[in-house]
Design a protein around this motif. Structure first.
Motif, PDB file in Angstrom:
ATOM      1  N   LEU A  81       0.811  -1.217   0.000  1.00 28.46           N
ATOM      2  CA  LEU A  81       0.000   0.000   0.000  1.00 28.46           C
ATOM      3  C   LEU A  81       0.843   1.265   0.000  1.00 28.46           C
ATOM      4  O   LEU A  81       0.307   2.364  -0.155  1.00 28.46           O
ATOM      5  CB  LEU A  81      -0.928   0.006   1.216  1.00 28.46           C
ATOM      6  N   GLY A  82       2.149   1.114   0.225  1.00 28.53           N
ATOM      7  CA  GLY A  82       3.020   2.290   0.277  1.00 28.53           C
ATOM      8  C   GLY A  82       2.819   3.119   1.529  1.00 28.53           C
ATOM      9  O   GLY A  82       2.931   4.343   1.494  1.00 28.53           O
ATOM     10  N   VAL A  83       2.508   2.428   2.650  1.00 29.94           N
ATOM     11  CA  VAL A  83       2.300   3.121   3.927  1.00 29.94           C
ATOM     12  C   VAL A  83       3.232   2.517   4.970  1.00 29.94           C
ATOM     13  O   VAL A  83       3.866   1.490   4.741  1.00 29.94           O
ATOM     14  CB  VAL A  83       0.827   3.033   4.403  1.00 29.94           C
ATOM     15  N   GLY A  84       3.288   3.142   6.144  1.00 30.16           N
ATOM     16  CA  GLY A  84       4.136   2.663   7.218  1.00 30.16           C
ATOM     17  C   GLY A  84       3.500   1.529   8.004  1.00 30.16           C
ATOM     18  O   GLY A  84       2.311   1.232   7.862  1.00 30.16           O
ATOM     19  N   PHE A  85       4.327   0.920   8.853  1.00 29.93           N
ATOM     20  CA  PHE A  85       3.891  -0.184   9.707  1.00 29.93           C
ATOM     21  C   PHE A  85       4.265   0.138  11.147  1.00 29.93           C
ATOM     22  O   PHE A  85       5.369   0.591  11.425  1.00 29.93           O
ATOM     23  CB  PHE A  85       4.563  -1.498   9.274  1.00 29.93           C
ATOM     24  N   VAL A  86       3.343  -0.145  12.072  1.00 26.40           N
ATOM     25  CA  VAL A  86       3.532   0.120  13.497  1.00 26.40           C
ATOM     26  C   VAL A  86       3.339  -1.173  14.281  1.00 26.40           C
ATOM     27  O   VAL A  86       2.416  -1.944  14.005  1.00 26.40           O
ATOM     28  CB  VAL A  86       2.521   1.192  13.981  1.00 26.40           C
ATOM     29  N   LEU A  87       4.191  -1.374  15.273  1.00 25.38           N
ATOM     30  CA  LEU A  87       4.135  -2.560  16.131  1.00 25.38           C
ATOM     31  C   LEU A  87       3.286  -2.313  17.374  1.00 25.38           C
ATOM     32  O   LEU A  87       3.421  -1.275  18.021  1.00 25.38           O
ATOM     33  CB  LEU A  87       5.539  -2.923  16.628  1.00 25.38           C
ATOM     34  N   VAL A  88       2.460  -3.300  17.732  1.00 26.48           N
ATOM     35  CA  VAL A  88       1.831  -3.360  19.047  1.00 26.48           C
ATOM     36  C   VAL A  88       2.420  -4.602  19.692  1.00 26.48           C
ATOM     37  O   VAL A  88       2.250  -5.708  19.194  1.00 26.48           O
ATOM     38  CB  VAL A  88       0.293  -3.471  18.969  1.00 26.48           C
ATOM     39  N   ARG A  89       3.135  -4.394  20.816  1.00 25.13           N
ATOM     40  CA  ARG A  89       3.873  -5.491  21.447  1.00 25.13           C
ATOM     41  C   ARG A  89       3.420  -5.712  22.874  1.00 25.13           C
ATOM     42  O   ARG A  89       2.760  -4.871  23.470  1.00 25.13           O
ATOM     43  CB  ARG A  89       5.373  -5.162  21.465  1.00 25.13           C
ATOM     44  N   LYS A  90       3.847  -6.843  23.405  1.00 28.04           N
ATOM     45  CA  LYS A  90       3.649  -7.108  24.826  1.00 28.04           C
ATOM     46  C   LYS A  90       4.494  -6.114  25.616  1.00 28.04           C
ATOM     47  O   LYS A  90       5.553  -5.674  25.147  1.00 28.04           O
ATOM     48  CB  LYS A  90       4.062  -8.537  25.146  1.00 28.04           C
ATOM     49  N   LYS A  91       4.041  -5.744  26.793  1.00 24.77           N
ATOM     50  CA  LYS A  91       4.716  -4.748  27.616  1.00 24.77           C
ATOM     51  C   LYS A  91       6.190  -5.129  27.849  1.00 24.77           C
ATOM     52  O   LYS A  91       6.517  -6.281  28.072  1.00 24.77           O
ATOM     53  CB  LYS A  91       4.018  -4.590  28.961  1.00 24.77           C
ATOM     54  N   GLY A  92       7.043  -4.110  27.756  1.00 25.05           N
ATOM     55  CA  GLY A  92       8.461  -4.291  28.034  1.00 25.05           C
ATOM     56  C   GLY A  92       9.305  -4.694  26.847  1.00 25.05           C
ATOM     57  O   GLY A  92      10.496  -4.937  26.998  1.00 25.05           O
ATOM     58  N   LYS A  93       8.735  -4.728  25.659  1.00 26.49           N
ATOM     59  CA  LYS A  93       9.473  -5.182  24.473  1.00 26.49           C
ATOM     60  C   LYS A  93       9.895  -4.055  23.538  1.00 26.49           C
ATOM     61  O   LYS A  93      10.631  -4.300  22.594  1.00 26.49           O
ATOM     62  CB  LYS A  93       8.632  -6.182  23.671  1.00 26.49           C
ATOM     63  N   LEU A  94       9.429  -2.841  23.795  1.00 31.71           N
ATOM     64  CA  LEU A  94       9.756  -1.713  22.922  1.00 31.71           C
ATOM     65  C   LEU A  94      10.632  -0.693  23.653  1.00 31.71           C
ATOM     66  O   LEU A  94      10.378  -0.375  24.813  1.00 31.71           O
ATOM     67  CB  LEU A  94       8.476  -1.010  22.443  1.00 31.71           C
ATOM     68  N   PRO A  95      11.633  -0.143  22.962  1.00 30.99           N
ATOM     69  CA  PRO A  95      12.472   0.882  23.582  1.00 30.99           C
ATOM     70  C   PRO A  95      11.790   2.251  23.568  1.00 30.99           C
ATOM     71  O   PRO A  95      10.872   2.485  22.804  1.00 30.99           O
ATOM     72  CB  PRO A  95      13.707   0.896  22.675  1.00 30.99           C
ATOM     73  N   GLY A  96      12.294   3.130  24.417  1.00 35.00           N
ATOM     74  CA  GLY A  96      11.817   4.510  24.451  1.00 35.00           C
ATOM     75  C   GLY A  96      10.475   4.634  25.146  1.00 35.00           C
ATOM     76  O   GLY A  96       9.914   3.655  25.660  1.00 35.00           O
ATOM     77  N   PRO A  97       9.945   5.850  25.157  1.00 34.11           N
ATOM     78  CA  PRO A  97       8.644   6.082  25.798  1.00 34.11           C
ATOM     79  C   PRO A  97       7.537   5.316  25.063  1.00 34.11           C
ATOM     80  O   PRO A  97       7.505   5.293  23.835  1.00 34.11           O
ATOM     81  CB  PRO A  97       8.431   7.591  25.672  1.00 34.11           C
ATOM     82  N   THR A  98       6.656   4.699  25.834  1.00 33.82           N
ATOM     83  CA  THR A  98       5.570   3.924  25.247  1.00 33.82           C
ATOM     84  C   THR A  98       4.226   4.306  25.854  1.00 33.82           C
ATOM     85  O   THR A  98       4.159   4.900  26.922  1.00 33.82           O
ATOM     86  CB  THR A  98       5.784   2.408  25.468  1.00 33.82           C
ATOM     87  N   THR A  99       3.176   3.954  25.137  1.00 32.95           N
ATOM     88  CA  THR A  99       1.803   4.064  25.610  1.00 32.95           C
ATOM     89  C   THR A  99       1.324   2.641  25.838  1.00 32.95           C
ATOM     90  O   THR A  99       1.555   1.768  25.006  1.00 32.95           O
ATOM     91  CB  THR A  99       0.920   4.765  24.565  1.00 32.95           C
ATOM     92  N   CYS A 100       0.650   2.416  26.966  1.00 30.05           N
ATOM     93  CA  CYS A 100       0.306   1.050  27.365  1.00 30.05           C
ATOM     94  C   CYS A 100      -1.167   0.953  27.746  1.00 30.05           C
ATOM     95  O   CYS A 100      -1.740   1.921  28.257  1.00 30.05           O
ATOM     96  CB  CYS A 100       1.187   0.663  28.555  1.00 30.05           C
TER      97      CYS A 100
END
Length: 181
Positions: A81-100
């Motif tokens: 589609l020529g668009v971006g992709f965003v990850l939704v992960r289990k808590k504690g798996k992403l670096p930096g500030p997160t929304t949970c």
């Protein structure tokens, strides 16, 4: 569906295996691994998702994929589609500030998160995963996107287990499933 689409859907259906009593007695597990082993079946899944997006969602800014199997199909669709992709992960798996967000599981609770800067307010997102059962994980992803002020265009899955009524939990968001059991 057009004749080509129906053939693709049949191909996908042939590449889903059923395992009785997994992970516990009384559950019939629907396995998508054969889809991943077959270039034709994998292409068919992405073709069918792309067809749906192009015919029903005029504008999508981001595909949001759920940990872990949404990560397998989401980036392929996003690239098409020529668009971006965003990850939704289990808590504690992403670096930096997160929304949970916390959500309920059959035997307790869990938390899902995304990076705070993953989605800008007003962006149009489409959420993707392999399977919809009770809807808990997809519901959590919708709640995350609401926190980030995204416009949820709907949810897409390969398999929907209709008897578990997961789509009801996701209302008012639409759910598109390739196959229903």
């Amino acid at each position: 569906m057009a004749e080509g689409s129906e053939g693709k859907l049949q191909l996908v259906h042939r590449h889903i295996r059923a395992f009785p009593d997994f992970p516990k007695k009384g559950i019939l597990f629907r396995d998508i691994c054969p889809i991943l082993k077959s270039p034709a079946a994998l292409t068919a899944v992405i073709d069918l998702f792309e067809e749906r997006v192009r015919s029903h969602h005029l504008q999508v800014d981001l595909i949001v994929g759920l940990d872990a199997r949404g990560f397998l199909f989401g980036p392929l669709l996003a690239q098409r589609l020529g668009v971006g992709f965003v990850l939704v992960r289990k808590k504690g798996k992403l670096p930096g500030p997160t929304t949970c967000v916390k959500y309920d599981l059959e035997y307790g609770t869990a938390e899902a998160e995304t990076q705070e800067d993953a989605v800008a307010p007003g962006q149009k997102v489409l959420i993707i995963d392999d399977l919809l059962a009770t809807g808990g994980t997809l519901y959590a992803a919708c709640e995350l996107m609401k926190k980030q002020q995204a416009q949820i265009q709907g949810c897409m899955v390969i398999i929907e287990l209709k008897d578990l009524n997961g789509a009801d939990r996701l209302k008012p968001h639409s759910v598109f499933s390739l196959l229903q059991y």
